[in-house]
Write a protein that holds these residues in place. Structure first.
Motif, short mmCIF file in Angstrom:
data_model
loop_
_atom_site.label_atom_id
_atom_site.label_comp_id
_atom_site.label_asym_id
_atom_site.label_seq_id
_atom_site.Cartn_x
_atom_site.Cartn_y
_atom_site.Cartn_z
N THR A 225 0.84 -1.21 0.00
CA THR A 225 0.00 0.00 0.00
C THR A 225 0.87 1.25 0.00
O THR A 225 0.57 2.24 -0.67
CB THR A 225 -0.92 0.00 1.23
N LEU A 226 1.95 1.20 0.77
CA LEU A 226 2.87 2.33 0.83
C LEU A 226 3.49 2.61 -0.54
O LEU A 226 3.62 3.76 -0.96
CB LEU A 226 3.96 2.04 1.85
N GLN A 227 3.85 1.54 -1.24
CA GLN A 227 4.42 1.71 -2.59
C GLN A 227 3.42 2.36 -3.53
O GLN A 227 3.78 3.21 -4.36
CB GLN A 227 4.85 0.36 -3.15
N GLU A 228 2.16 1.97 -3.43
CA GLU A 228 1.12 2.57 -4.27
C GLU A 228 0.97 4.06 -3.96
O GLU A 228 0.79 4.88 -4.87
CB GLU A 228 -0.20 1.83 -4.05
N GLN A 229 1.06 4.39 -2.69
CA GLN A 229 0.98 5.79 -2.29
C GLN A 229 2.17 6.57 -2.84
O GLN A 229 2.00 7.68 -3.38
CB GLN A 229 0.96 5.89 -0.76
N TRP A 230 3.36 6.01 -2.72
CA TRP A 230 4.56 6.66 -3.26
C TRP A 230 4.44 6.89 -4.75
O TRP A 230 4.83 7.94 -5.26
CB TRP A 230 5.79 5.81 -2.96
N ARG A 231 3.93 5.89 -5.45
CA ARG A 231 3.80 5.99 -6.91
C ARG A 231 2.89 7.16 -7.28
O ARG A 231 3.17 7.91 -8.23
CB ARG A 231 3.26 4.67 -7.47
N ARG A 232 1.83 7.35 -6.53
CA ARG A 232 0.92 8.48 -6.78
C ARG A 232 1.62 9.81 -6.48
O ARG A 232 1.45 10.79 -7.22
CB ARG A 232 -0.34 8.35 -5.95
N GLU A 233 2.40 9.83 -5.43
CA GLU A 233 3.03 11.07 -5.00
C GLU A 233 4.09 11.57 -5.98
O GLU A 233 4.27 12.77 -6.14
CB GLU A 233 3.62 10.91 -3.60
N ILE A 234 4.79 10.65 -6.60
CA ILE A 234 5.82 11.08 -7.56
C ILE A 234 5.28 11.18 -8.98
O ILE A 234 6.01 11.50 -9.91
CB ILE A 234 7.07 10.17 -7.52
N GLY A 235 3.98 10.87 -9.12
CA GLY A 235 3.35 11.05 -10.41
C GLY A 235 3.63 9.99 -11.41
O GLY A 235 3.65 10.23 -12.62
N GLU A 236 3.89 8.75 -10.92
CA GLU A 236 4.17 7.62 -11.82
C GLU A 236 2.90 7.19 -12.54
O GLU A 236 1.83 7.14 -11.92
CB GLU A 236 4.73 6.46 -11.00
#
Length: 215
Positions: free
Chosen positions: A204-215
């Protein structure tokens, strides 16, 4: 052993970037700049030494490798390795209790064939990168753009992004040792092992990170 899946370098690097004391001052549109440039610098440095082992690099640079049975916990911060650079000696200290705990977690969640020596190699490589930053007088943070940490009218105070050094060191270790992931993935594995995080929580954390960096 639970099957472990590869974690993208950019996401793991972002996890390190978020730990920067001045992360809140970094414009969101610049996240990928600091991530990608730091990864590139670490990888490029490793290619310079790709024909030498970690031990050979330590010997060549007269760096002593010292093992300490203490946990490496100082003022609430857990160290597994650190480098000491003095006028008359160079030493990498490895804290065996902390490394053994990481080994146990790694064997459980990633690869039961991983050895203590593998864990040692990862930490030696990481500290070697910081050594090269020191002797080359080219710390990664000084090679990248500065951020504005204070702004009042015409007055602007700038700072570097210190976490870029850690990202580059992770990239250096991964490239030099041909790892599947940036080695800070082991930090999250250890958190899972210590039951401070779940595997689902990490996903879940990885999914959040992906959204935050605009992947």
């Amino acid at each position: 052993m639970i099957e472990w899946t590869h974690v993208d370098d950019q996401l793991l690097a972002y996890g390190t970037l978020k730990n920067d004391l001045l992360f809140h001052k970094i414009p969101k549109e610049n996240y990928l700049y600091y991530i990608n440039e730091s990864l590139k610098l670490g990888k490029q440095k490793a290619k310079t030494y790709k024909y030498l082992s970690v031990e050979e690099l330590c010997q060549k640079n007269h760096i002593e490798i010292s093992y300490n049975k203490q946990s490496g916990k100082f003022y609430g911060v857990q160290f597994r390795a650190q480098i000491e650079l003095k006028k008359d000696y160079r030493k990498i200290i490895l804290y065996t209790d902390s490394l053994c705990e990481m080994l146990e977690a790694s064997q459980k969640y990633i690869d039961e064939q991983i050895t203590f020596e593998d864990i040692v190699q990862i930490h030696l490589a990481h500290e070697l990168f910081h050594f090269y930053e020191y002797i080359d007088q080219q710390p990664t943070n000084e090679r990248l753009d500065r951020i504005v940490r204070f702004h009042l009218g015409p007055i602007k105070l700038h700072s570097t992004v210190m976490s870029s050094c850690e990202i580059a060191a992770h990239a250096f270790a991964k490239e030099l040792l041909h790892l599947n992931d940036l080695p800070n993935v082991y930090d999250y594995i250890l958190l899972i092992h210590q039951k401070e995080m779940t595997i689902d929580g990490f996903q879940t954390l990885q999914e959040q990170w992906r959204r935050e960096i605009g992947e």
